[in-house]
Design an enzyme around this catalytic site. Structure first.
Site, PDB file in Angstrom:
ATOM      1  CB  CYS A   1       2.939  -1.480  13.604  1.00 10.62           C
ATOM      2  SG  CYS A   1       3.140  -1.260  11.834  1.00 10.62           S
TER       3      CYS A   1
ATOM      4  CB  CYS B   1       6.207  -1.659  16.169  1.00  6.52           C
ATOM      5  SG  CYS B   1       7.869  -1.073  15.812  1.00  6.52           S
TER       6      CYS B   1
ATOM      7  CB  CYS C   1       1.627   1.820   9.328  1.00 10.32           C
ATOM      8  SG  CYS C   1       3.086   1.241   8.571  1.00 10.32           S
TER       9      CYS C   1
ATOM     10  CD  GLU D   1      -1.224  -0.158   3.678  1.00 10.80           C
ATOM     11  OE1 GLU D   1      -2.080  -1.064   3.684  1.00 10.80           O
ATOM     12  OE2 GLU D   1      -1.135   0.706   4.558  1.00 10.80           O
TER      13      GLU D   1
ATOM     14  CB  CYS E   1       3.109   7.729   2.806  1.00  6.10           C
ATOM     15  SG  CYS E   1       3.642   6.550   4.055  1.00  6.10           S
TER      16      CYS E   1
ATOM     17  CB  CYS F   1       7.415  -4.714   8.901  1.00  4.92           C
ATOM     18  SG  CYS F   1       8.698  -3.842   9.832  1.00  4.92           S
TER      19      CYS F   1
HETATM   20  N1  SAH Z   1       9.639   1.119  10.049  1.00  5.52           N
HETATM   21  C1  SAH Z   1       9.669   2.542   9.982  1.00  5.52           C
HETATM   22  C2  SAH Z   1       8.692   3.163   9.006  1.00  5.52           C
HETATM   23  C3  SAH Z   1       7.313   2.607   8.941  1.00  5.52           C
HETATM   24  S1  SAH Z   1       6.180   2.938  10.247  1.00  5.52           S
HETATM   25  C4  SAH Z   1       9.534   3.139  11.366  1.00  5.52           C
HETATM   26  O1  SAH Z   1       9.409   2.392  12.318  1.00  5.52           O
HETATM   27  O2  SAH Z   1       9.607   4.349  11.497  1.00  5.52           O
HETATM   28  C5  SAH Z   1       5.831   4.662  10.169  1.00  5.52           C
HETATM   29  C6  SAH Z   1       5.426   5.265  11.508  1.00  5.52           C
HETATM   30  O3  SAH Z   1       4.071   4.903  11.852  1.00  5.52           O
HETATM   31  C7  SAH Z   1       6.287   4.797  12.664  1.00  5.52           C
HETATM   32  O4  SAH Z   1       6.547   5.872  13.522  1.00  5.52           O
HETATM   33  C8  SAH Z   1       5.387   3.785  13.328  1.00  5.52           C
HETATM   34  O5  SAH Z   1       5.789   3.529  14.635  1.00  5.52           O
HETATM   35  C9  SAH Z   1       4.048   4.443  13.181  1.00  5.52           C
HETATM   36  N2  SAH Z   1       2.870   3.572  13.326  1.00  5.52           N
HETATM   37  C10 SAH Z   1       2.686   2.333  12.851  1.00  5.52           C
HETATM   38  N3  SAH Z   1       1.473   1.861  13.173  1.00  5.52           N
HETATM   39  C11 SAH Z   1       0.868   2.834  13.862  1.00  5.52           C
HETATM   40  C12 SAH Z   1      -0.401   2.948  14.478  1.00  5.52           C
HETATM   41  N4  SAH Z   1      -1.291   1.963  14.434  1.00  5.52           N
HETATM   42  N5  SAH Z   1      -0.692   4.121  15.108  1.00  5.52           N
HETATM   43  C13 SAH Z   1       0.211   5.126  15.153  1.00  5.52           C
HETATM   44  N6  SAH Z   1       1.415   5.082  14.593  1.00  5.52           N
HETATM   45  C14 SAH Z   1       1.761   3.938  13.969  1.00  5.52           C
END
Ligand code: SAH
Length: 347
Positions: free
Chosen positions: A120, A117, A334, A93, A106, A113
């Site tokens: 996410c 996290c 994301c 996406e 974006c 991934c």
């Molecule tokens: N792997 C990279 C880039 C992708 S995630 C990173 O960790 O930065 C992009 C951003 O969105 C990151 O800050 C991530 O922690 C955040 N993110 C992912 N899922 C999220 C969610 N459900 N709510 C808020 N932020 C989120």
């Protein structure tokens, strides 16, 4: 042998490849322009090449573009979220966001991934594979072609950890910023990372004035570990040192992303500790109310708490904004769109 991925080649490499089949340098220039500026979908689009040459090229260097599977339009802010199919049928996406200062795309850097996290959606099925430079470029190219909008800013903040796909990321960035390509200014590009110290240091040495954003999400390693498994591998001090080194080398203001998760990282004491952690750095903190995903039990902090958190940072003279939630009505967090597509289509 796998076919050469012609759209991931630098112009010098393309020139060499074409020279090997007897073509002069000006042809390489024309073809590179078709691929990266005029955004050709196939060789037949390349009308200043003879039909015979187009046939030779499509036999020798076949390429396919990303296929649009879905596009969700936000009613509230014009954001469009695209789902694209890759050559091997996997889906990724990408998002187009329209701001006053220009259009921003974006993009994803991997299929899935492996960083894990907790909040996410992109990481739930793990990493399937890295994206090629051409597949990262094509997300921007197709969005520009499909929407008719000129893209001026690119953020690598979609699915995947860009620094975990380092070589492809660098090649992608060099082609994207190439004066003979789409020529997007490095200053208009942001790479977001969960924080891999040696990769941040390597990136700092590339000499590209790209903004680096660190997904911090906690003011100390204990809290960070609850949300991000990567924090168990690299101590926060090590990550912060590498991040400061990035500033020293590039002079680019640092960005911290901090997703506020109710009851985990949103207390006053966290805001105070965060202020101390970033004090003295030329930086900006982006507060993001966490976007809850159905697979996990995390909740968004309430507005009062978010405002209070921001006020504490401001009192400590930290640059801080609460990120506007673009496209919240279209699964914009994301990995959510991809995840719901996969769930729907698997039996
Ligand atoms: N792997 C990279 C880039 C992708 S995630 C990173 O960790 O930065 C992009 C951003 O969105 C990151 O800050 C991530 O922690 C955040 N993110 C992912 N899922 C999220 C969610 N459900 N709510 C808020 N932020 C989120």
């Amino acid at each position: 042998m796998e076919n050469l991925d012609i759209r991931s080649l630098y112009i010098e490499e393309l020139t060499q490849e074409l020279k090997a089949i007897g073509l002069p340098a000006f042809r390489a220039k024309q073809i590179y322009e078709w691929l990266h500026v005029k955004l050709a979908e196939n060789y037949d689009d390349m009308t200043n090449l003879s039909k015979d040459l187009r046939t030779v090229l499509s036999d020798k260097f076949p390429f396919t573009i990303l296929e649009e599977v879905d596009a969700l339009h936000s009613e509230t802010d014009g954001t469009i979220k695209y789902l694209f199919r890759l050559k091997d049928d996997r889906v990724i996406e990408s998002v187009l966001m329209k701001y006053h200062h220009g259009n921003s795309v974006c993009i994803s850097s991997q299929v899935g991934c492996r960083m894990g996290c907790k909040f996410c959606a992109s990481t739930i099925g793990g990493k399937e594979r890295d994206l090629l430079p051409s597949e990262m470029l094509d997300q921007i190219y197709r969005i520009q072609a499909l929407s008719g909008e000129r893209v001026s800013n690119v953020v690598i903040m979609g699915t995947g950890e860009p620094l975990d796909n380092y070589d492809n990321l660098m090649r992608f960035l060099k082609i994207l910023t190439d004066a003979q390509g789409l020529n997007i200014s490095a200053r208009n590009i942001t790479v977001s990372t969960c924080g891999i110290p040696d990769r941040i240091r390597a990136f700092a040495k590339e000499g590209m004035p790209i903004t680096l954003a660190l997904s911090l999400h906690a003011p100390n390693n204990e809290v960070r570990k609850q949300l991000m498994p990567v924090a168990a591998k690299y101590d926060l001090k090590e990550v912060m040192d590498a991040f400061e080194y990035y500033y020293e080398m590039t002079g680019r203001r640092l960005t911290f992303e901090y997703s506020l998760v109710e009851g985990i990282n949103d207390e006053e004491e966290h805001a105070k500790e965060l202020s101390k952690l970033v004090k003295g750095l030329n930086c900006h903190v982006n507060l993001i109310p966490v976007n809850p995903i159905k697979e996990r039990n995390y909740k968004k902090s309430n507005n009062k708490k978010i405002q209070n958190f921001k006020n504490i940072l401001e009192k400590n003279r930290i640059n801080v904004t609460i990120r506007r939630e673009m496209g919240a009505d279209i699964d914009a967090a994301c990995g959510q769109l991809r995840k719901s597509y996969i769930d729907k289509n698997s039996v």
